[in-house]
Design an enzyme around this catalytic site. Structure first.
Site, PDB file in Angstrom:
ATOM      1  CB  SER A 251      -0.881   0.058   1.127  1.00  0.00           C
ATOM      2  OG  SER A 251      -1.670  -1.030   1.072  1.00  0.00           O
TER       3      SER A 251
HETATM    4  N1  SAM Z   1      -1.380  -4.103   4.325  1.00  0.00           N
HETATM    5  C1  SAM Z   1      -0.544  -4.696   3.148  1.00  0.00           C
HETATM    6  C2  SAM Z   1       0.801  -4.009   3.267  1.00  0.00           C
HETATM    7  O1  SAM Z   1       1.244  -3.220   3.941  1.00  0.00           O
HETATM    8  O2  SAM Z   1       1.422  -4.316   2.168  1.00  0.00           O
HETATM    9  C3  SAM Z   1      -1.216  -4.650   2.017  1.00  0.00           C
HETATM   10  C4  SAM Z   1      -2.506  -5.351   1.854  1.00  0.00           C
HETATM   11  S1  SAM Z   1      -3.005  -5.249   0.398  1.00  0.00           S
HETATM   12  C5  SAM Z   1      -3.628  -4.026  -0.185  1.00  0.00           C
HETATM   13  C6  SAM Z   1      -4.426  -6.437   0.689  1.00  0.00           C
HETATM   14  C7  SAM Z   1      -4.089  -7.834   1.206  1.00  0.00           C
HETATM   15  O3  SAM Z   1      -5.305  -8.656   1.864  1.00  0.00           O
HETATM   16  C8  SAM Z   1      -3.982  -8.848   0.141  1.00  0.00           C
HETATM   17  O4  SAM Z   1      -2.322  -9.470   0.319  1.00  0.00           O
HETATM   18  C9  SAM Z   1      -4.989 -10.172   0.053  1.00  0.00           C
HETATM   19  O5  SAM Z   1      -4.214 -11.134  -0.380  1.00  0.00           O
HETATM   20  C10 SAM Z   1      -5.445  -9.808   1.330  1.00  0.00           C
HETATM   21  N2  SAM Z   1      -6.670 -10.490   1.702  1.00  0.00           N
HETATM   22  C11 SAM Z   1      -7.991 -10.311   1.001  1.00  0.00           C
HETATM   23  N3  SAM Z   1      -8.825 -11.003   1.567  1.00  0.00           N
HETATM   24  C12 SAM Z   1      -8.165 -11.675   2.786  1.00  0.00           C
HETATM   25  C13 SAM Z   1      -8.936 -12.270   3.587  1.00  0.00           C
HETATM   26  N4  SAM Z   1     -10.155 -12.635   3.912  1.00  0.00           N
HETATM   27  N5  SAM Z   1      -8.116 -12.547   4.562  1.00  0.00           N
HETATM   28  C14 SAM Z   1      -6.929 -12.396   4.872  1.00  0.00           C
HETATM   29  N6  SAM Z   1      -6.287 -11.568   3.829  1.00  0.00           N
HETATM   30  C15 SAM Z   1      -6.968 -11.202   2.706  1.00  0.00           C
END
Ligand code: SAM
Length: 663
Positions: A62
């Site tokens: 992000s």
């Molecule tokens: N916070 C992260 C960083 O600092 O790099 C960025 C997160 S990214 C925008 C969103 C993440 O949420 C992805 O890696 C995706 O695989 C994960 N995700 C989506 N649905 C999810 C779920 N139900 N449980 C856990 N992770 C999930």
């Protein structure tokens, strides 16, 4: 070796703090966590850019600002237990781990979870637990949490997560059923079964896929394009993301932000009023940079030529002309006799001190209103270099004598009362003087440039006052054409490599073809003429504000008053800039195509000149414009203040007559 700690400090300062993140712990944690350790190999040098970067499994890390905003919204503090859903690269969890006691983070992709775990271990961050699984069900064994941050967008706030909040705990989550547009919500548990909700604006996140999120392969799966980094969607949010926050005027980084325009032949700097200190200070800071570092030597301003010429003598250490009166004595006096302009001209003088004349920066006026000053200057010049010609010139200009103090009455007198028209006399005088170029310029080129420009100005002003009587676009166009021609003469006089900076009102600088002026009234302006002549060698930079104070009069020739600027209207560009909540920024209108497109449609823009009448603001101060076509960039100061006119208190100690302003 890249100096990443400097880049990190800069990222925090420019992309996070200046966008409004105030929480010190968040800022400190972001200064501490090496973001380069969380990007894919090979992307380290981009780790501190203001944008998303790819990580494994088609995911992104992000944008730093979004990470900071969510942690600030979650009110994370020492001693807290926090759950993160969507570990991704692990960067956000790492930042939180520097603030709170314990972080629990869940990621649905096992590969990402494993890599994040290894990163934490390598960095020695031992207060983060990572789990692979569906984060929509939370982490019941570790509940209750003081905060839960969800980094993917859900159809609604999952019940399991709400229930795993402690009372007083905060859930931060993007919510909405449109993949392109969600709202960033802050849900606070206020009691055993009560919650309050706050909306922090539009965002765009990748979907949260799970039992209490979106089904995999269901509706959102068809939207499940390459996963994208959360992006703002409302227009103010798009502006906020594209906005490059600006530091203090004295910070070198202020001027540096404008280096992208340094290769242009002409940089035009606008202003949304003639009485706002920030606009002057910004133009001074940009100009200092362009002069000092990038070889600009012409500073041409929307001021009368003979008055600016007195300032030019001062800044270039030339002797004051005998008998010269102090410049800028006519309405609107505060426009140039103010503390910001005085400080800037002092800077020019210092800058020029060590330089030979051709490398010195000059201060020139583009405007035509001081006809009597120009007449006096031509006569004075000829008295010195060619007294015989001075006599003839005196006779010719004598035709205008009755109107010198009140030139606006000249047109009416000539056109309705049969008074003698002075056109031929002033044109002939101009031609004669220009014809003697070689002879006169030998003695002093700068003096000749000054005299010839004054002679041109008198010819233009004679015509201007004549056609002004009819009103309409013609007199405006003549004035702006004269300004443009003056700029061209200055560039020609400086040689093929000369470069100029222009200071004038937005109405002169923003390309008139894309405003009501050109579309409805057939008016052109110096910005348009520069684009037509120099193409992309001209940069048109506008400035604007939301509210504050401004120095202005209520009517022409009236007293200067410090007036309150009304908050900008909801249907204006100014309102969009205000809503983006970045207090001061540069918006490069050529960088973000999507934003440019959304800003194209014409809307209201505010123009305050030397007169400001809040009572009739819509009618007298707003006009339609298409901002991204009108300008190449826009500089924003949300709250601004009136200029301070020079008064006796500004007379410098020990200097009886503070040249050049004659206080
Ligand atoms: N916070 C992260 C960083 O600092 O790099 C960025 C997160 S990214 C925008 C969103 C993440 O949420 C992805 O890696 C995706 O695989 C994960 N995700 C989506 N649905 C999810 C779920 N139900 N449980 C856990 N992770 C999930």
């Amino acid at each position: 070796m890249l100096d990443l700690s400097r880049a990190r400090d800069r990222m925090v300062k420019i992309h996070v703090a200046r966008r409004g993140i105030r929480n010190r712990e968040v800022l400190q944690a972001m200064r501490e966590v090496p973001r380069e350790a969380f990007v894919a190999p090979g992307f380290e040098e981009f780790a501190y850019e203001d944008g998303p970067l790819p990580i494994a499994d088609g995911q992104t890390i992000s944008q730093p600002y979004i990470v900071a905003l969510m942690i600030e919204m979650a009110e994370a503090k020492a001693g807290d237990h926090v759950l993160e859903v969507g570990t991704g690269s692990g960067y956000a969890a790492a930042v939180m781990s520097r603030i709170v006691e314990q972080v629990y983070t869940i990621e649905r992709h096992p590969g990402l979870a494993e890599t994040a775990k290894q990163r934490f271990e390598k960095l020695g961050y031992d207060n983060i637990e990572v789990r692979t699984g569906d984060g929509t069900n939370g982490w019941p064994e570790a509940a209750p949490f003081d905060a839960i941050v969800v980094a993917a967008s859900a159809p609604g706030a999952p019940l399991a997560l709400q229930e795993q909040l402690d009372v007083g705990g905060i859930l931060v989550i993007p919510v909405g059923d449109d993949l392109d547009s969600q709202r960033l919500l802050k849900v606070t548990r206020t009691g055993a079964s009560t919650y309050s909700e706050e909306d922090f604006g539009g965002v765009r996140f990748v979907p949260l896929i799970g039992e209490q999120g979106w089904p995999e392969g269901g509706k959102p799966a068809e939207l499940d394009r390459p996963l994208r980094h959360p992006q703002p969607v409302s227009l103010p949010d798009m502006i906020a993301m594209a906005a490059e926050p600006l530091p203090d005027f004295d910070d070198q980084a202020f001027g540096e932000s404008f280096d992208r325009f340094a290769d242009r032949r002409v940089v035009l700097l606008g202003e949304a009023s003639h009485g706002t200190s920030e606009f002057y200070k910004a133009r001074a800071a940009i100009t200092r940079r362009l002069v000092e570092r990038h070889g600009f030597t012409i500073v041409a301003v929307e001021a009368d030529w003979p008055d600016a010429a007195a300032i030019d003598r001062y800044v270039r250490h030339r002797k004051r002309l005998a008998g010269a009166t102090a410049p800028f004595q006519r309405f609107p006096v505060w426009m140039w006799r103010n503390t910001d302009v005085a400080a800037f001209t002092d800077w020019m003088r210092n800058h020029n001190e060590k330089l030979q004349p051709p490398r010195q920066a000059g201060f020139y006026g583009l405007d035509i209103y001081n006809m009597s000053g120009s007449i006096a200057a031509v006569l004075d010049y000829l008295d010195r270099v060619d007294p015989r010609s001075a006599k003839i010139a005196r006779e010719r200009y004598g035709c205008l004598t009755p109107w010198q103090n009140e030139p606006s009455t000249y047109g009416r007198a000539v056109l309705t009362a049969g008074y003698r028209k002075c056109e031929q006399a002033v044109l002939q005088q101009c031609r004669d003087l220009l014809a003697k170029h070689l002879e006169y310029a030998q003695s002093d080129g700068a003096d000749f440039l000054d005299a010839s420009q004054n002679a041109r100005l008198i010819a233009a002003a004679e015509r201007y006052y004549r056609i002004m009587y009819y009103g309409g676009a013609e007199s405006w166009n003549l004035r702006d054409s004269h300004m443009f021609e003056t700029l061209e003469h200055l560039l020609d006089a400086g040689g093929p490599n000369s470069k100029a900076i222009v200071w004038a009102h937005n109405s002169h600088i923003g390309d008139a073809r894309y405003t009501e002026m050109g579309v409805v009234r057939d008016e052109l302006n110096i910005g348009q003429l520069c684009r037509e002549r120099f193409g992309n060698q001209a940069a048109l930079i506008g400035m604007g504000t939301h509210s504050g104070t401004v120095a202005a009069a209520t009517e022409w020739d009236g007293e200067m008053e410090v007036k309150q600027v009304l908050a900008s209207r909801g249907d204006s560009y100014e309102w969009l800039c205000h809503e983006c909540r970045v207090p001061r920024f540069l918006l490069d209108l050529g960088r973000d195509e999507a934003l440019r497109e959304r800003l194209l449609e014409r809307r209201l823009e505010r123009f305050i000149g030397v007169i400001y009448r809040p009572e009739t603001e819509l009618r007298s101060h707003y006009a339609d414009a298409s901002l991204p076509q009108q300008f190449d960039a826009f500089v924003w100061f949300d709250k601004t203040s009136a200029v301070t006119p020079l008064g006796p208190q500004h007379a410098r100690a020990g200097v009886p007559d503070t040249y050049p302003f004659g206080l």
